[in-house]
Write a protein that holds these residues in place. Structure first.
Motif, PDB file in Angstrom:
ATOM      1  N   ARG A 187      37.035   9.269  39.641  1.00 17.10           N
ATOM      2  CA  ARG A 187      37.092  10.245  38.784  1.00 17.10           C
ATOM      3  C   ARG A 187      37.953  11.373  39.233  1.00 17.10           C
ATOM      4  N   ARG A 188      39.147  10.967  39.695  1.00 14.64           N
ATOM      5  CA  ARG A 188      40.333  11.903  40.528  1.00 14.64           C
ATOM      6  C   ARG A 188      41.174  12.219  39.432  1.00 14.64           C
ATOM      7  N   SER A 189      41.956  13.111  39.591  1.00 11.11           N
ATOM      8  CA  SER A 189      42.880  13.777  38.683  1.00 11.11           C
ATOM      9  C   SER A 189      44.169  13.912  39.341  1.00 11.11           C
ATOM     10  N   PHE A 190      45.230  13.717  38.537  1.00 11.91           N
ATOM     11  CA  PHE A 190      46.793  14.128  39.194  1.00 11.91           C
ATOM     12  C   PHE A 190      47.199  14.962  38.246  1.00 11.91           C
ATOM     13  N   ALA A 191      47.445  16.108  38.614  1.00 14.62           N
ATOM     14  CA  ALA A 191      47.808  17.398  37.879  1.00 14.62           C
ATOM     15  C   ALA A 191      49.078  18.018  38.402  1.00 14.62           C
ATOM     16  N   GLY A 192      49.527  19.007  37.508  1.00 19.18           N
ATOM     17  CA  GLY A 192      50.510  20.103  37.855  1.00 19.18           C
ATOM     18  C   GLY A 192      50.458  21.278  37.622  1.00 19.18           C
ATOM     19  N   SER A 193      51.257  22.234  38.251  1.00 19.65           N
ATOM     20  CA  SER A 193      50.956  23.508  37.923  1.00 19.65           C
ATOM     21  C   SER A 193      52.267  24.313  38.247  1.00 19.65           C
ATOM     22  N   THR A 194      52.587  25.415  37.326  1.00 20.96           N
ATOM     23  CA  THR A 194      53.723  26.167  37.553  1.00 20.96           C
ATOM     24  C   THR A 194      53.372  27.372  38.125  1.00 20.96           C
ATOM     25  N   ILE A 195      53.922  28.457  37.851  1.00 16.87           N
ATOM     26  CA  ILE A 195      53.706  29.886  38.323  1.00 16.87           C
ATOM     27  C   ILE A 195      52.474  30.548  37.544  1.00 16.87           C
ATOM     28  N   GLY A 196      52.052  31.548  37.921  1.00 18.41           N
ATOM     29  CA  GLY A 196      50.972  32.362  37.228  1.00 18.41           C
ATOM     30  C   GLY A 196      51.664  33.050  35.974  1.00 18.41           C
ATOM     31  N   GLY A 197      50.701  33.814  35.213  1.00 14.78           N
ATOM     32  CA  GLY A 197      51.142  34.599  34.380  1.00 14.78           C
ATOM     33  C   GLY A 197      51.189  36.180  34.944  1.00 14.78           C
ATOM     34  N   ILE A 198      51.860  36.968  34.323  1.00 15.06           N
ATOM     35  CA  ILE A 198      52.048  38.391  34.667  1.00 15.06           C
ATOM     36  C   ILE A 198      50.722  38.978  35.404  1.00 15.06           C
ATOM     37  N   ARG A 199      49.636  38.920  34.619  1.00 14.31           N
ATOM     38  CA  ARG A 199      48.524  39.517  35.157  1.00 14.31           C
ATOM     39  C   ARG A 199      47.820  38.924  36.553  1.00 14.31           C
ATOM     40  N   GLU A 200      48.113  37.370  36.410  1.00 16.69           N
ATOM     41  CA  GLU A 200      47.629  36.757  37.606  1.00 16.69           C
ATOM     42  C   GLU A 200      48.600  37.000  38.822  1.00 16.69           C
ATOM     43  N   THR A 201      50.073  37.264  38.552  1.00 18.67           N
ATOM     44  CA  THR A 201      50.918  37.637  39.626  1.00 18.67           C
ATOM     45  C   THR A 201      50.583  38.917  40.234  1.00 18.67           C
ATOM     46  N   GLN A 202      50.208  40.061  39.471  1.00 17.51           N
ATOM     47  CA  GLN A 202      49.678  41.277  39.907  1.00 17.51           C
ATOM     48  C   GLN A 202      48.634  41.157  40.670  1.00 17.51           C
ATOM     49  N   GLU A 203      47.583  40.158  40.165  1.00 16.92           N
ATOM     50  CA  GLU A 203      46.148  39.772  41.068  1.00 16.92           C
ATOM     51  C   GLU A 203      46.849  39.599  42.402  1.00 16.92           C
ATOM     52  N   MET A 204      47.644  38.333  42.415  1.00 20.90           N
ATOM     53  CA  MET A 204      48.097  37.919  43.926  1.00 20.90           C
ATOM     54  C   MET A 204      48.722  39.034  44.798  1.00 20.90           C
ATOM     55  N   LEU A 205      49.658  39.558  44.212  1.00 21.15           N
ATOM     56  CA  LEU A 205      50.153  40.619  45.033  1.00 21.15           C
ATOM     57  C   LEU A 205      49.265  41.539  45.594  1.00 21.15           C
ATOM     58  N   ASP A 206      47.912  41.958  44.712  1.00 23.65           N
ATOM     59  CA  ASP A 206      47.090  42.842  45.284  1.00 23.65           C
ATOM     60  C   ASP A 206      46.173  42.049  46.517  1.00 23.65           C
ATOM     61  N   PHE A 207      45.917  40.969  46.173  1.00 27.54           N
ATOM     62  CA  PHE A 207      45.068  39.906  47.016  1.00 27.54           C
ATOM     63  C   PHE A 207      45.898  40.081  48.542  1.00 27.54           C
ATOM     64  N   CYS A 208      47.251  39.608  48.310  1.00 27.09           N
ATOM     65  CA  CYS A 208      47.958  39.654  49.657  1.00 27.09           C
ATOM     66  C   CYS A 208      48.019  41.051  50.318  1.00 27.09           C
ATOM     67  N   ALA A 209      48.238  41.952  49.496  1.00 27.87           N
ATOM     68  CA  ALA A 209      48.129  43.478  50.381  1.00 27.87           C
ATOM     69  C   ALA A 209      46.525  43.374  50.826  1.00 27.87           C
ATOM     70  N   GLU A 210      45.678  43.189  50.072  1.00 26.04           N
ATOM     71  CA  GLU A 210      44.290  43.572  50.734  1.00 26.04           C
ATOM     72  C   GLU A 210      44.113  42.552  51.951  1.00 26.04           C
ATOM     73  N   HIS A 211      44.515  41.276  51.903  1.00 27.88           N
ATOM     74  CA  HIS A 211      44.265  40.472  53.126  1.00 27.88           C
ATOM     75  C   HIS A 211      45.348  40.253  54.135  1.00 27.88           C
ATOM     76  N   ARG A 212      46.326  41.315  53.855  1.00 26.40           N
ATOM     77  CA  ARG A 212      47.404  41.328  54.719  1.00 26.40           C
ATOM     78  C   ARG A 212      48.103  40.059  55.156  1.00 26.40           C
ATOM     79  N   ILE A 213      48.419  39.396  53.976  1.00 28.42           N
ATOM     80  CA  ILE A 213      49.110  38.073  53.657  1.00 28.42           C
ATOM     81  C   ILE A 213      50.516  38.436  53.650  1.00 28.42           C
TER      82      ILE A 213
END
Length: 355
Positions: free
Chosen positions: A285-311
């Motif tokens: 029951r495995r899956s082979f999937a694809g993914s592109t970038i995130g939306g604008i809201r998720e991109t902002q979330e990612m930037l904030d996450f990186c800032a918080e975790h010093r990534i």
């Protein structure tokens, strides 16, 4: 129209040449950004060389853009002059379909507008971040936290969100075993992000030459895929595999590494097709999937996450006259781990020539 200095390719075989491009005059909700840094993505090369379809030349690539707001339209409410901002892989979408309303503009039913090599709603051919200025509607601009330098923030707008989005979607976190295929621009970000999310992380790379780097970045384990024993040892090990490489791989071999209900997600985009046998999918029951970038809201979330975790991505800052060399080094996998263009060097070169 607003004039910008840029570096463009004038055909599929290059090289880059200095040029001047025009940006549209600001509409009420537009933001004029003075670009400080622009990352180099493998997608830039694929696109410019016509590997993903026909291209209109001259082309200015670049969709990892970090800079400062220089001017705002009359109805802009989200940003002010001097704000530290970024632009990623898209600069618009229909903003009306269900996916856009849900914050998934990257999957817009009517197609989002790419930062370069696309036609925008004004009928203009978009040009990217290898330039001094860009005009973007405020809804497709993100805020860069003060904790992130603009130089390291630039690659997060593609390499960061491209790996963050599938990790979030497939619920990376404590108790999850995740493998990252390839330790390049995307792969090294996937390792850092997955580790910060609390997952157990394994790097699967062709050789062990980057093992020390991978472990330093947060990987718990590191294996060479050119060793057949790797695939025997790791059968059924992973909940999620993020494949970051832009070359054809033996998908079947990697599918065998997934546990029950495991998923392999392709974020690298090879120019040639890949084929799989479905039996390994069916039996576990495995899956082979694809993914592109995130939306604008998720991109902002990612930037904030990186800032918080010093990534932050690990970068090599280059001058504008080094882009051709940098592209060749990307193709040779000779970069650790992302090239970033100092856009100031474009202006300095022009000023030098005027003397």
């Amino acid at each position: 129209m607003i004039k910008a200095i840029a570096r463009a390719v004038f055909g599929s075989v290059g090289p880059f040449k200095p040029t001047t491009i025009e940006r549209r005059d600001l509409q009420p909700h537009d933001v004029l950004i003075e670009i400080k840094y622009s990352g180099i993505c493998h997608s830039d090369i694929h696109t410019a060389r016509g590997e993903w379809g026909p291209v209109n030349y001259p082309l200015v690539p670049g969709h990892e853009i970090a800079g400062v707001v220089a001017q705002v339209g009359s109805k802009v409410t989200k940003y002010a002059i001097g704000d530290r901002v970024g632009v990623g892989c898209m600069v618009d979408s229909c903003r009306e379909c269900d996916r856009c309303r849900e914050g998934n503009e990257q999957y817009c039913r009517n197609g989002n507008t790419g930062t370069y090599a696309a036609t925008d709603r004004y009928g203009q051919y978009t040009q990217g971040g290898y330039s001094t200025h860009i005009v973007v509607t405020e809804d497709f601009v993100v805020r860069i936290p003060d904790a992130l330098g603009l130089d390291v923030a630039a690659p997060l707008l593609c390499a960061g969100i491209t790996t963050y989005s599938p990790l979030r979607h497939w619920k990376a976190g404590p108790g999850k075993k995740i493998a990252v295929v390839g330790l390049g621009g995307l792969g090294h970000m996937a390792v850092k992000l997955a580790r910060a999310m609390g997952a157990e992380v394994t790097v699967l790379s062709q050789t062990l030459k980057k093992k020390d780097d991978g472990l330093r970045m947060g990987a718990d384990h590191y294996y060479a895929t050119n060793d057949p024993e790797t695939f025997n040892k790791l059968v059924g090990s992973f909940d999620l595999i993020i494949n970051t490489v832009s070359a054809k791989i033996d998908v079947g071999a990697y599918l065998s590494l997934l546990t029950l209900d495991g998923t392999i997600v392709n974020v690298g985009a090879p120019a040639e097709p890949m084929s799989i046998h479905v039996l390994p999918l069916i039996l576990q029951r495995r899956s082979f999937a694809g993914s592109t970038i995130g939306g604008i809201r998720e991109t902002q979330e990612m930037l904030d996450f990186c800032a918080e975790h010093r990534i932050a991505p690990e970068i090599e800052v280059i001058a504008a006259n080094q882009i051709d060399e940098a592209w060749e080094r990307v193709l040779a996998s000779d970069v650790r781990y992302r090239f970033v263009i100092d856009i100031r060097t474009m202006k300095e070169e022009i000023e030098w020539r005027k003397k």
